[in-house]
Scaffold this active site. Structure first.
Site: not given
Ligand code: ADP
Length: 173
Positions: A17, A41, A90, A128
């Protein structure tokens, strides 16, 4: 003036990030990192904790601000006068997901231009959630996190583990 928003969960912010933030800060006049309140989340860090962590990690970048957001990203962009929405890619899974979100945001507001940054090869495998998983299993992933966030992550996972052990002990009694 080119103003961009980089929205995300950042639970926690990784060097992947941060690399995007540095590249965005060089491309745009102003960049707002927008920490999203996404309760579904089940975040490890509160929104306030994440904002403080990111502020410390971007403290050297003068044109970067850190804000919170909920609701539509296009509404946030209109509030702060941003025309560009920054996201990272990604792999092809990110691409397919991000392409749909970009199309929807453009439908909601045709001024909204999504700009994609390809993840650097050394960060392509980073997420993450993977870093949280490896840290909680005892792996050292300090090479992938800003130092302040690495410390905060180890501390939070240790607190969680202690809480879990305490609950197990209470149940066993
Ligand atoms: P979200 O819940 O919005 O996906 P994340 O914090 O997981 O929030 O990611 C925010 C943005 O950063 C997304 O566009 C994601 O593709 C991008 N991103 C995540 N990890 C990396 C990385 N290692 N390298 C480059 N971009 C990344």
């Amino acid at each position: 003036m080119k103003v961009a928003v980089f929205p995300g969960s950042f639970d926690p912010l990784t060097l992947g990030h941060l690399d995007l933030i540095k590249r965005g800060s060089a491309l745009f006049d102003q960049l707002a990192v927008a920490v999203m309140t996404n309760e579904s989340k089940n975040p490890l860090f509160t929104i306030e904790e994440r904002v403080a962590q990111i502020k410390e990690a971007v403290s050297g970048l003068d044109n970067v601000s850190v804000i919170t957001t909920e609701g539509l990203t296009v509404d946030l962009m209109n509030r702060i006068g941003a025309d560009y929405l920054m996201r990272g890619l990604r792999n092809t899974t990110d691409f397919q997901y991000e392409r749909d979100i970009a199309a929807m945001n453009n439908f909601l507001d045709d001024q909204c231009e999504t700009v994609f940054f390809l993840a650097k090869p050394e960060y392509q495998h980073l997420s993450s959630s993977l870093l949280k998983e490896v840290t909680s299993a005892g792996g050292d992933i300090s090479a992938y996190l800003p130092a302040n966030i690495n410390e905060a992550l180890k501390k939070r996972l240790m607190e969680r583990e202690m809480l879990r052990v305490k609950k197990d002990n209470e149940k066993a009694r």
